[in-house]
Write an enzyme that holds these catalytic residues in place. Structure first.
Site, PDB file in Angstrom:
ATOM      1  CE  LYS A   1      71.753 -41.120  27.090  1.00 29.70           C
ATOM      2  NZ  LYS A   1      72.848 -41.542  27.942  1.00 29.70           N
TER       3      LYS A   1
ATOM      4  NE  ARG B   1      70.404 -41.123  34.303  1.00 28.18           N
ATOM      5  CZ  ARG B   1      69.819 -40.326  33.412  1.00 28.18           C
ATOM      6  NH1 ARG B   1      69.597 -40.735  32.176  1.00 28.18           N
ATOM      7  NH2 ARG B   1      69.454 -39.108  33.757  1.00 28.18           N
TER       8      ARG B   1
HETATM    9  N1  HH2 Z   1      72.563 -39.966  30.410  1.00 27.75           N
HETATM   10  C1  HH2 Z   1      71.963 -38.759  30.602  1.00 27.75           C
HETATM   11  C2  HH2 Z   1      72.049 -38.122  31.846  1.00 27.75           C
HETATM   12  N2  HH2 Z   1      72.685 -38.698  32.884  1.00 27.75           N
HETATM   13  N3  HH2 Z   1      73.902 -40.505  33.781  1.00 27.75           N
HETATM   14  C3  HH2 Z   1      74.495 -41.703  33.623  1.00 27.75           C
HETATM   15  N4  HH2 Z   1      75.120 -42.287  34.643  1.00 27.75           N
HETATM   16  N5  HH2 Z   1      74.458 -42.367  32.416  1.00 27.75           N
HETATM   17  C4  HH2 Z   1      73.852 -41.838  31.317  1.00 27.75           C
HETATM   18  O1  HH2 Z   1      73.872 -42.476  30.242  1.00 27.75           O
HETATM   19  C5  HH2 Z   1      73.209 -40.561  31.450  1.00 27.75           C
HETATM   20  C6  HH2 Z   1      73.264 -39.913  32.717  1.00 27.75           C
HETATM   21  C7  HH2 Z   1      71.239 -38.110  29.473  1.00 27.75           C
HETATM   22  O2  HH2 Z   1      69.883 -38.428  29.489  1.00 27.75           O
HETATM   23  P1  HH2 Z   1      68.689 -37.552  30.114  1.00 27.75           P
HETATM   24  O3  HH2 Z   1      68.851 -37.391  31.575  1.00 27.75           O
HETATM   25  O4  HH2 Z   1      67.408 -38.172  29.704  1.00 27.75           O
HETATM   26  O5  HH2 Z   1      68.760 -36.168  29.363  1.00 27.75           O
HETATM   27  P2  HH2 Z   1      69.358 -34.750  29.744  1.00 27.75           P
HETATM   28  O6  HH2 Z   1      70.814 -34.906  30.003  1.00 27.75           O
HETATM   29  O7  HH2 Z   1      69.076 -33.913  28.522  1.00 27.75           O
HETATM   30  O8  HH2 Z   1      68.640 -34.257  30.963  1.00 27.75           O
END
Ligand code: HH2
Length: 271
Positions: free
Chosen positions: A219, A254
């Site tokens: 992040k 995660r």
């Molecule tokens: N962060 C993201 C998405 N979902 N869910 C939980 N429970 N906790 C988190 O910190 C979290 C999440 C953001 O990351 P990512 O899926 O890599 O990116 P994007 O939202 O751009 O798909």
């Protein structure tokens, strides 16, 4: 928990798993590397992300969910989580074999929204009926407003209080306490310093008694500390966060880079 983003626009891995074949390949890799839960997301949640709508989300999700069912013979303990804040998507996903719902708006709290939040009102009754594990993540606003809502006088106390309030709402809707994971929502309506404060004082959130899930992977706040603009080059920073988060009470991490983080988690847990 290994991340599989079936999206063209996720911040660190958009476009890499946007067909069922690719997603299945990634799922196999993550399981080989030691993932216990696979988290499928079909809607990016990054600041500025465009909302695709339930129909498109399901069009991306259902073929992948179906393909992943074929892994269950080889991996009977496999748990599939779906990252969605839309109740109709969650309902269809559970019917298609998902085991968990990961709701980035589960612990949403926006003072001037009509019902005090931007939560989908049908989500909690669905989770109560399904009886499945439910990740209730702290956030404020949505992808277009979250950065402007990162206003706290004590971020740890306020995130805890807002998670308590959201939990009370979930329990009143019939969700059982044992279904709920708490997540501080790193990067969701938080500045770099606020993310760091939440991680420094994570044990104050763990003390509330719900198992804690944290999602630091690649992040922006890690990039800010390291001066590293490339999300995929933030693995060691992610690893440092994961080791300390385990020490401070996290139960689930995660992450995108499951192999290295499984090592970090096992070693940190042993210590
Ligand atoms: N962060 C993201 C998405 N979902 N869910 C939980 N429970 N906790 C988190 O910190 C979290 C999440 C953001 O990351 P990512 O899926 O890599 O990116 P994007 O939202 O751009 O798909």
């Amino acid at each position: 928990m290994g991340v599989i983003n079936i999206t063209p626009d996720s911040f660190s891995d958009g476009g890499r798993c946007d067909t069922p074949q690719r997603a299945l390949g990634q799922a196999r890799r993550l399981l080989r590397q030691g993932a216990d839960v696979l988290d499928l997301g079909a809607q990016s949640t990054r600041p500025g992300a465009v909302m695709v709508g339930a129909a498109e989300e399901l069009e991306r999700l259902l073929p992948v969910l179906e393909a992943l069912q074929s892994l269950r013979l080889q991996h009977p303990a496999l748990l599939i989580s779906v990252d969605t804040f839309v109740a109709s998507v969650a309902e269809a996903a559970l019917a298609a074999g998902a085991d968990w719902i990961n709701d980035v708006r589960g612990g949403n709290y926006t003072v001037d929204a009509p019902d005090g939040s931007l939560r989908d009102p049908a989500m909690l009754s669905l989770i109560a009926r399904a009886g499945c594990p439910y990740v209730l993540m702290h956030s404020r606003g949505d992808s277009s407003t979250m950065d402007s809502l990162a206003l706290y006088s004590d971020v740890v106390a306020e995130v805890r209080e807002e998670l308590e309030q959201a939990t009370a709402v979930a329990l009143a809707a019939g969700v059982r306490p044992g279904q709920i994971y708490w997540d501080p929502g790193l990067g969701f309506a938080k500045t770099t310093e606020q993310n760091l404060d939440l991680l420094r004082r994570l044990s104050e959130l763990a003390a509330a008694g719900h198992p804690l899930l944290v999602g630091p992977s690649r992040k922006r706040f890690i990039g800010a500390v390291l001066g590293e603009p490339r999300p995929r080059a933030r693995l060691w920073g992610t690893a440092a966060v994961c080791a300390l988060a385990i020490d401070r009470g996290a139960s689930v991490l995660r992450v995108h880079d499951v192999g290295p983080i499984v090592q970090v988690a096992r070693m940190a847990a042993a210590l």
